[in-house]
Design an enzyme around this catalytic site. Structure first.
Site, PDB file in Angstrom:
ATOM      1  N   ASP A 212       0.898  -1.177   0.049  1.00 51.50           N
ATOM      2  CA  ASP A 212      -0.051  -0.087  -0.114  1.00 51.50           C
ATOM      3  C   ASP A 212       0.914   1.109   0.047  1.00 51.50           C
ATOM      4  O   ASP A 212       2.059   0.973   0.068  1.00 51.50           O
ATOM      5  CB  ASP A 212      -0.895  -0.019   1.142  1.00 51.50           C
ATOM      6  CG  ASP A 212      -1.936   1.299   1.176  1.00 51.50           C
ATOM      7  OD1 ASP A 212      -2.418   1.558   0.325  1.00 51.50           O
ATOM      8  OD2 ASP A 212      -1.947   1.764   2.440  1.00 51.50           O
ATOM      9  N   SER A 213       0.117   2.452  -0.044  1.00 54.30           N
ATOM     10  CA  SER A 213       1.122   3.550   0.017  1.00 54.30           C
ATOM     11  C   SER A 213       1.754   3.944   1.501  1.00 54.30           C
ATOM     12  O   SER A 213       2.536   4.660   1.640  1.00 54.30           O
ATOM     13  CB  SER A 213       0.354   4.751  -0.324  1.00 54.30           C
ATOM     14  OG  SER A 213      -0.846   4.870   0.487  1.00 54.30           O
TER      15      SER A 213
ATOM     16  N   CYS B 278      -4.491  -1.653  -1.675  1.00 51.97           N
ATOM     17  CA  CYS B 278      -4.629  -0.267  -1.932  1.00 51.97           C
ATOM     18  C   CYS B 278      -5.754  -0.091  -2.959  1.00 51.97           C
ATOM     19  O   CYS B 278      -5.680  -0.564  -4.066  1.00 51.97           O
ATOM     20  CB  CYS B 278      -3.174   0.281  -2.621  1.00 51.97           C
ATOM     21  SG  CYS B 278      -3.366   1.990  -3.306  1.00 51.97           S
TER      22      CYS B 278
ATOM     23  N   GLU C 273      -1.897   8.750   8.282  1.00 50.32           N
ATOM     24  CA  GLU C 273      -0.441   8.469   8.428  1.00 50.32           C
ATOM     25  C   GLU C 273      -0.051   9.110   9.596  1.00 50.32           C
ATOM     26  O   GLU C 273       1.383   8.776  10.101  1.00 50.32           O
ATOM     27  CB  GLU C 273      -0.063   8.830   7.089  1.00 50.32           C
ATOM     28  CG  GLU C 273      -0.403   8.060   5.886  1.00 50.32           C
ATOM     29  CD  GLU C 273       0.334   6.749   6.045  1.00 50.32           C
ATOM     30  OE1 GLU C 273       1.612   6.629   6.203  1.00 50.32           O
ATOM     31  OE2 GLU C 273      -0.001   5.845   5.626  1.00 50.32           O
TER      32      GLU C 273
ATOM     33  N   CYS D 191     -10.877   3.118   0.648  1.00 50.65           N
ATOM     34  CA  CYS D 191      -9.522   3.072   0.574  1.00 50.65           C
ATOM     35  C   CYS D 191      -9.074   2.505   1.976  1.00 50.65           C
ATOM     36  O   CYS D 191      -9.718   2.700   2.884  1.00 50.65           O
ATOM     37  CB  CYS D 191      -9.207   4.701   0.804  1.00 50.65           C
ATOM     38  SG  CYS D 191      -7.670   5.141   1.476  1.00 50.65           S
TER      39      CYS D 191
ATOM     40  N   HIS E 245      -6.999   2.974   4.205  1.00 55.79           N
ATOM     41  CA  HIS E 245      -6.665   3.716   5.231  1.00 55.79           C
ATOM     42  C   HIS E 245      -8.009   3.822   5.966  1.00 55.79           C
ATOM     43  O   HIS E 245      -7.813   4.265   7.307  1.00 55.79           O
ATOM     44  CB  HIS E 245      -6.292   5.005   4.970  1.00 55.79           C
ATOM     45  CG  HIS E 245      -4.617   4.944   4.556  1.00 55.79           C
ATOM     46  ND1 HIS E 245      -4.302   4.373   3.215  1.00 55.79           N
ATOM     47  CD2 HIS E 245      -3.460   5.629   5.284  1.00 55.79           C
ATOM     48  CE1 HIS E 245      -2.773   4.841   3.313  1.00 55.79           C
ATOM     49  NE2 HIS E 245      -2.414   5.360   4.645  1.00 55.79           N
TER      50      HIS E 245
HETATM   51  N1  DGL Z   1      -4.646   3.167   1.015  1.00 56.88           N
HETATM   52  C1  DGL Z   1      -4.729   3.439  -0.255  1.00 56.88           C
HETATM   53  C2  DGL Z   1      -5.986   3.193  -0.915  1.00 56.88           C
HETATM   54  O1  DGL Z   1      -6.562   2.240  -0.514  1.00 56.88           O
HETATM   55  C3  DGL Z   1      -4.027   4.639  -0.693  1.00 56.88           C
HETATM   56  C4  DGL Z   1      -4.262   6.120  -0.212  1.00 56.88           C
HETATM   57  C5  DGL Z   1      -3.416   7.035  -0.962  1.00 56.88           C
HETATM   58  O2  DGL Z   1      -2.217   6.916  -0.648  1.00 56.88           O
HETATM   59  O3  DGL Z   1      -3.974   8.305  -0.949  1.00 56.88           O
HETATM   60  O4  DGL Z   1      -6.457   3.855  -1.787  1.00 56.88           O
END
Ligand code: DGL
Length: 256
Positions: A10-11, A73, A152, A186, A188
């Site tokens: 993931d990011s 992600c 984050e 997302c 996150h």
């Molecule tokens: N967690 C990621 C997603 O599901 C990336 C979110 C991001 O870095 O903007 O989209």
């Protein structure tokens, strides 16, 4: 049985929502996790940038000898999952199809919300998958770039005024019974699930894309006969492209 690790990327911290679920489902699996914290957030990037990122992330996984990959992600899953599959030539899953399937099963009203990043909302991927599974469903989609930086930074509590204000803004399209099921599109966002439920009401069912992706990965491993059935507790190696010590510190909090 295959003792190689599974790869999850993931990011940043978001994909840990998938790690959490996979550790429950298949505790013996070794996991290699990569958080691309140098390039987070992904959600405001162009498709060309995301393709380049997906390629780099996949190469990282291959260098670590993984047997299968979960793209934890939503942004990469909805914009360029094909880059990962074509490069890896291993069992690969993203989070869009499994989360869309869970939402279609969960909804009673047929009105599903998708809260995601700007790039995921722009792709229309969740709407397309839901329409392919159940053409009569109504999908309301909202993209935001406000939430990933908060997560984050370890800010997930409703008592944090910045978190409350950001969530109040992006939950507006889903309020007053507009949807009965909300995909946290997302990975996150499940880390904000408590705060989201508090604002939107506990009667709206939240779909955790990370967990849905982990369930799909577990199925893929079983179908391919490559899950680890050893009597051991698997390891979870955490890597980050940015500050690794800080990433591990936050990851430990989220995985605890
Ligand atoms: N967690 C990621 C997603 O599901 C990336 C979110 C991001 O870095 O903007 O989209």
């Amino acid at each position: 049985m295959d003792l190689r690790p599974v790869g999850i990327f993931d990011s940043g911290l978001g994909g840990l929502t998938a790690v959490r679920e996979l550790q429950k489902l298949l505790p013996a699996e070794d996991i290699v996790y990569f958080g691309d914290t140098k390039r987070v957030p992904y959600g405001g990037r162009s498709i060309a940038e995301l393709e380049e990122i997906a390629l780099d992330d996949t190469r990282f996984m291959l260098e670590h000898g993984v047997k299968a990959i979960l793209v934890a992600c939503g942004t990469v899953s909805s914009n360029c999952l094909g880059v990962v599959s074509r490069t890896a030539r291993l069992p690969v899953t993203g989070v869009v199809v499994p989360a869309a399937r869970e939402a279609v099963h969960a909804t009673k009203s047929g009105r599903i919300g998708v809260l995601a990043t700007v790039a995921t909302a722009r792709s229309g991927a969740f709407g397309r998958e839901i329409a392919a599974m159940a053409p009569d469903m109504e999908v309301i989609s909202e993209g935001t770039g406000e939430l990933v930086p908060l997560v984050e930074a370890g800010r997930t509590s409703i008592d944090d005024p910045g978190v409350r204000a950001a969530l109040e803004r992006c939950l507006r399209p889903f309020e007053n019974g507009a949807v009965d099921t909300l995909i946290l599109g997302c990975t996150h966002y499940p880390l904000l699930a408590g705060a989201i439920s508090e604002l939107i009401g506990a009667d709206v069912k939240l779909i955790d894309t990370g967990a849905a992706g982990a369930r799909e990965l577990a199925c893929l491993l079983r179908e391919a006969g490559i899950e680890c059935r050893a009597r051991k507790i698997g390891s979870c190696e955490l890597f980050a492209s940015g500050d690794e010590a800080e990433f591990r510190r936050l990851a430990d909090v989220f995985l605890a």
